[in-house]
Scaffold this motif. Structure first.
Motif: not given
Length: 169
Positions: A140-143, A145-147, A152-154, A161-164
């Motif tokens: 679930t954590a991997s999914q 993170k991927t999402a 973020a790319e889109r 900012a993703e990490r914060e």
């Protein structure tokens, strides 16, 4: 009357006094009677004179009976104590007791061994369930993170900012 039939001299004297009064000459048209004062007083004095001695003798009989009862109870207690001690000695040296103690020790050891096996089986089951839950959480954590990475790319979000980003409560 005598002490053998349950009545002592005091009862006999009181019965004679009652008889004196009961047989006294009645007064006409009245419940009153004429009695010889000297006879009645002499009978009463006779009762008074002998009553304390009879009471003392009766108290003596009562005290003697109580002493005998206490003596009997003490002897019974002593005999009972000796019997208990003897029974205890017999039980301690009995083969039945030895066999029972060995059987109890074996039952206790078997129960402890079974409890240890059950504890290990339970721990193994819980560990496998926790490992499965850990795998689901990791997936679930991997999914997630991927999402987030795709998002973020889109949307051209800052990866920093993703990490914060604050974690939801």
């Amino acid at each position: 009357m005598s002490m053998e039939d349950g009545h002592g001299p005091a009862e006999e004297k009181l019965a004679r006094l009652r008889e004196l009064i009961a047989n006294a000459r009645a007064m006409p048209m009245s419940a009153s009677c004429v009695i010889n004062r000297g006879d009645v007083l002499a009978a009463i004095d006779d009762v008074i004179e002998h009553l304390p001695g009879e009471i003392a003798r009766a108290q003596g009989v009562i005290d003697e009976s109580r002493a005998k009862v206490a003596e009997g109870e003490a002897e019974a207690g002593r005999i009972l104590g000796e019997a208990r001690e003897h029974a205890t000695r017999l039980a301690q040296h009995s083969e039945v007791v030895r066999v029972a103690e060995e059987l109890a020790a074996k039952i206790r050891a078997d129960a402890e061994e079974e409890a240890a096996a059950l504890r290990k089986e339970t721990d193994t089951f819980i560990d496998s369930r926790m490992a499965s839950f850990e795998s689901v959480l990791h997936k679930t954590a991997s999914q997630v993170k991927t999402a987030r990475s795709r998002l973020a790319e889109r949307s051209e979000l800052d990866p920093k900012a993703e990490r914060e980003a604050p974690m939801p409560s």
